[in-house]
Write a protein that holds these residues in place. Structure first.
Motif, mmCIF file in Angstrom:
data_model
loop_
_atom_site.group_PDB
_atom_site.id
_atom_site.type_symbol
_atom_site.label_atom_id
_atom_site.label_comp_id
_atom_site.label_asym_id
_atom_site.label_seq_id
_atom_site.Cartn_x
_atom_site.Cartn_y
_atom_site.Cartn_z
ATOM 1 N N ALA A 1 0.825 -1.581 -0.382
ATOM 2 C CA ALA A 1 -0.198 -0.312 0.457
ATOM 3 C C ALA A 1 0.902 1.095 -0.100
ATOM 4 N N PHE A 2 2.173 1.400 0.630
ATOM 5 C CA PHE A 2 3.215 2.411 0.987
ATOM 6 C C PHE A 2 3.218 2.423 -0.735
ATOM 7 N N LYS A 3 3.577 1.745 -1.114
ATOM 8 C CA LYS A 3 4.655 1.631 -2.940
ATOM 9 C C LYS A 3 3.157 3.136 -3.219
ATOM 10 N N GLU A 4 1.944 2.740 -3.278
ATOM 11 C CA GLU A 4 1.500 3.434 -3.846
ATOM 12 C C GLU A 4 1.057 4.632 -3.402
ATOM 13 N N LEU A 5 1.138 5.341 -2.098
ATOM 14 C CA LEU A 5 1.576 6.856 -1.480
ATOM 15 C C LEU A 5 2.642 6.769 -1.916
ATOM 16 N N GLU A 6 3.252 6.603 -1.812
ATOM 17 C CA GLU A 6 4.850 7.422 -2.743
ATOM 18 C C GLU A 6 4.838 7.763 -4.276
ATOM 19 N N GLN A 7 3.391 7.524 -4.700
ATOM 20 C CA GLN A 7 3.150 7.430 -6.281
ATOM 21 C C GLN A 7 2.690 8.831 -6.266
ATOM 22 N N LEU A 8 2.302 9.006 -5.149
ATOM 23 C CA LEU A 8 1.300 10.876 -4.783
ATOM 24 C C LEU A 8 1.541 12.006 -5.089
ATOM 25 N N PRO A 9 2.530 12.633 -4.312
ATOM 26 C CA PRO A 9 2.729 13.117 -4.395
ATOM 27 C C PRO A 9 3.093 14.484 -6.234
ATOM 28 N N PRO A 10 3.599 13.787 -7.186
ATOM 29 C CA PRO A 10 3.436 14.515 -8.124
ATOM 30 C C PRO A 10 2.565 14.662 -8.995
ATOM 31 N N LYS A 11 1.622 14.380 -8.594
ATOM 32 C CA LYS A 11 -0.040 14.398 -9.169
ATOM 33 C C LYS A 11 -0.467 15.477 -8.213
ATOM 34 N N PHE A 12 0.141 15.841 -7.364
ATOM 35 C CA PHE A 12 -1.050 17.182 -6.379
ATOM 36 C C PHE A 12 0.068 18.317 -6.406
ATOM 37 N N PRO A 13 0.892 18.305 -7.362
ATOM 38 C CA PRO A 13 2.266 19.406 -6.362
ATOM 39 C C PRO A 13 2.242 20.853 -6.146
ATOM 40 N N ASP A 14 0.593 20.875 -5.900
ATOM 41 C CA ASP A 14 -0.557 22.133 -5.218
ATOM 42 C C ASP A 14 -0.448 21.685 -3.498
ATOM 43 N N ILE A 15 0.144 20.625 -3.083
ATOM 44 C CA ILE A 15 -0.310 19.804 -1.872
ATOM 45 C C ILE A 15 1.094 19.485 -1.524
ATOM 46 N N GLU A 16 1.765 19.820 -0.310
ATOM 47 C CA GLU A 16 3.451 18.650 0.154
ATOM 48 C C GLU A 16 2.311 17.753 0.563
ATOM 49 N N ILE A 17 2.945 16.434 0.086
ATOM 50 C CA ILE A 17 2.404 15.475 0.935
ATOM 51 C C ILE A 17 3.558 14.858 1.230
ATOM 52 N N ILE A 18 3.775 14.371 2.373
ATOM 53 C CA ILE A 18 4.456 13.121 3.287
ATOM 54 C C ILE A 18 4.092 11.471 3.206
ATOM 55 N N PRO A 19 4.973 11.156 3.013
ATOM 56 C CA PRO A 19 4.049 9.835 3.042
ATOM 57 C C PRO A 19 4.777 8.979 4.229
ATOM 58 N N LEU A 20 5.110 8.218 5.372
ATOM 59 C CA LEU A 20 5.103 7.768 6.395
ATOM 60 C C LEU A 20 5.640 6.170 6.268
ATOM 61 N N LYS A 21 6.303 5.924 6.047
ATOM 62 C CA LYS A 21 6.572 3.980 5.780
ATOM 63 C C LYS A 21 6.479 3.580 7.339
ATOM 64 N N GLY A 22 5.653 2.854 7.829
ATOM 65 C CA GLY A 22 6.297 1.998 9.091
ATOM 66 C C GLY A 22 4.782 2.458 10.057
ATOM 67 N N ASP A 23 4.481 1.654 11.569
ATOM 68 C CA ASP A 23 3.911 1.564 12.690
ATOM 69 C C ASP A 23 3.669 3.269 13.165
ATOM 70 N N PHE A 24 1.564 3.680 13.974
ATOM 71 C CA PHE A 24 1.972 5.006 13.048
ATOM 72 C C PHE A 24 1.909 5.487 14.772
ATOM 73 N N ILE A 25 1.840 4.490 15.476
ATOM 74 C CA ILE A 25 2.454 4.481 16.863
ATOM 75 C C ILE A 25 3.869 5.042 17.200
ATOM 76 N N SER A 26 4.210 4.498 15.793
ATOM 77 C CA SER A 26 5.936 4.958 16.629
ATOM 78 C C SER A 26 7.053 5.978 15.679
ATOM 79 N N LEU A 27 5.667 6.039 14.796
ATOM 80 C CA LEU A 27 6.012 7.666 14.273
ATOM 81 C C LEU A 27 5.512 8.657 14.280
ATOM 82 N N ILE A 28 4.502 8.821 15.823
ATOM 83 C CA ILE A 28 3.630 9.719 16.659
ATOM 84 C C ILE A 28 4.891 11.154 16.424
ATOM 85 N N GLN A 29 5.960 10.437 17.194
ATOM 86 C CA GLN A 29 6.791 11.988 17.136
ATOM 87 C C GLN A 29 7.514 12.809 16.156
#
Ligand SMILES: C[S@@+](CC[C@H](N)C(=O)[O-])C[C@H]1O[C@@H](n2cnc3c(N)ncnc32)[C@H](O)[C@@H]1O
Length: 383
Positions: free
Chosen positions: A94-122
């Protein structure tokens, strides 16, 4: 707009997405008038069971379009608001698909983060600037969440949250006598005080009210929200709750807008459920024509629910109206009603006007030609 055609066999997600779409459209547009940056955070982004090649049937697809539209409409009148989407996903595919998004939305800053949500909170928090408004969507597949671990996020000022409380699983888990399950539920509810009431409850409605109420209290305590409101998502073809969407906000206006959107989502739910049930009956019997006319006649279950909520809102308005010696302002009273009852403010205003005509409530500041109470009108019970 999300299309029901993308949701065959998962109509419950359609209802969830109608609510999300309606609410985000309004929220992002409104908050962009006051904040220089809006940050949408999808903690469990997917894509998951998406049927639309542009991901228009996913939460992040809905959010990205809402961010894009709000940005464009403000830019058209000379205001530039930065829009950011932080999308977290654990599954590598699923993450591979998120990585494809930024060039499709140049008007928005898209930050895909891979991993466990809880571990990524900070990491997530470090990417939200202090002056930004943020909206968290927390839509996990299961229920094992340590609520305390998300506290730094939920308690962030200038933030709102929509949490998917997996009621059906949690309800089942609540009756399981296994130390691991019990510990998991204690971490979710940050308490076990609901257990004694749950054990005494007689009906499934009572059990649901106890579990949802306990989780609302946990969200209020952890996130310091002023209001937490629930929308029940039912199984598409059975009269059983599947999950609850819990919305947390610290603003009266958020509550008002949320109730508007919730009513629209409940109407969409009633329509899709009627169609799903009729479709299933057609499949079973092969009698398409007979059921086609039934489909047209199908009553709207949302109407029935909303009418009962209006009635309880009316009763609450009367009960909460103070004595004439200590009047309150209408703007301080209506949020108390909307926070507990599924009623739109426009509707409550009309109910209040009728109660005035019926000599039950008094508004001493009512101006000639006004149809509904204004925020600064004093209100008290006419006894
Ligand atoms: C219910 S789906 C999300 C659906 C999405 N919110 C929507 O409405 O379109 C849950 C997603 O969370 C991912 N996931 C599950 N556990 C996770 C975790 N601990 N951290 C991050 N992602 C997780 C799953 O891989 C799945 O894609």
């Amino acid at each position: 707009m999300v299309s029901i055609d993308d949701y065959k066999g998962r109509e419950q997600s359609y209802v969830k997405h109608v609510l999300l779409e309606q609410y985000l459209e309004a929220l992002v547009h409104k908050t962009a008038s006051a904040y220089p940056q809006i940050v949408y955070i999808d903690g469990f982004a997917g894509p998951w069971q998406s049927a639309n090649e542009n991901h228009e049937d996913t939460s992040f697809g809905i959010a990205l379009r809402a961010l894009r539209r709000a940005k464009a409409s403000w830019r058209a009148i000379g205001r530039d608001v930065k829009m950011t989407a932080i999308l977290v996903e654990r599954s590598p595919t699923a993450f591979k698909e998120l990585e494809q998004l930024p060039p499709k939305f140049p008007d928005i800053e898209i930050i895909p983060l891979k991993g466990d949500f809880i571990s990524l909170i900070q990491t997530i928090l470090s990417k939200i600037p202090g002056g930004a408004f943020s909206f968290f969507l927390l839509d996990p597949k299961g229920w094992r969440i340590r609520l305390k671990a998300i506290q730094p996020l939920l308690s962030r000022p200038n933030s709102e949250v929509l949490f998917n409380f997996m009621f059906e699983f949690i309800n089942r888990a609540a009756s399981i006598d296994d130390p691991l399950v019990i510990a998991g539920l204690d971490e979710l509810f940050i308490s076990s005080s609901w257990r004694s009431a749950f054990a005494k409850a007689n009906t499934s409605d009572e059990r649901k009210a106890i579990l949802v109420g306990a989780f609302e209290n946990a969200m209020i305590a952890i996130g310091q929200y002023k209001y937490v409101c629930e929308t029940t998502i039912l199984r598409p073809d059975k009269d059983r709750p599947l999950y609850s969407l819990l919305y947390g906000t610290r603003h009266d206006i958020g509550l008002e807008v949320f109730r508007d959107c919730q009513v629209k989502a409940l109407e969409a739910q009633a329509k899709t459920r009627a169609e799903t049930k009729v479709g299933k009956a057609e499949e079973k019997t092969g009698q398409g024509e007979m059921f086609a006319s039934l489909r047209e006649m199908a009553g709207n279950e949302a109407d029935e629910f909303l009418k009962s909520q209006e009635k309880s809102a009316r009763d609450a308005l009367i009960a909460l109206a103070p004595d004439r010696s200590a009047p309150v302002l209408y703007k301080d009273l209506w949020p108390k009603i909307l926070s507990k009852h599924v009623v739109r403010l426009t509707r409550l205003n009309r109910i209040a006007a009728q109660l005035r005509k019926d000599d039950i409530l008094e508004f001493p500041d009512w101006e000639p030609r006004r149809q509904v109470p204004q925020p600064n009108y004093r209100i008290f019970a006419k006894k």
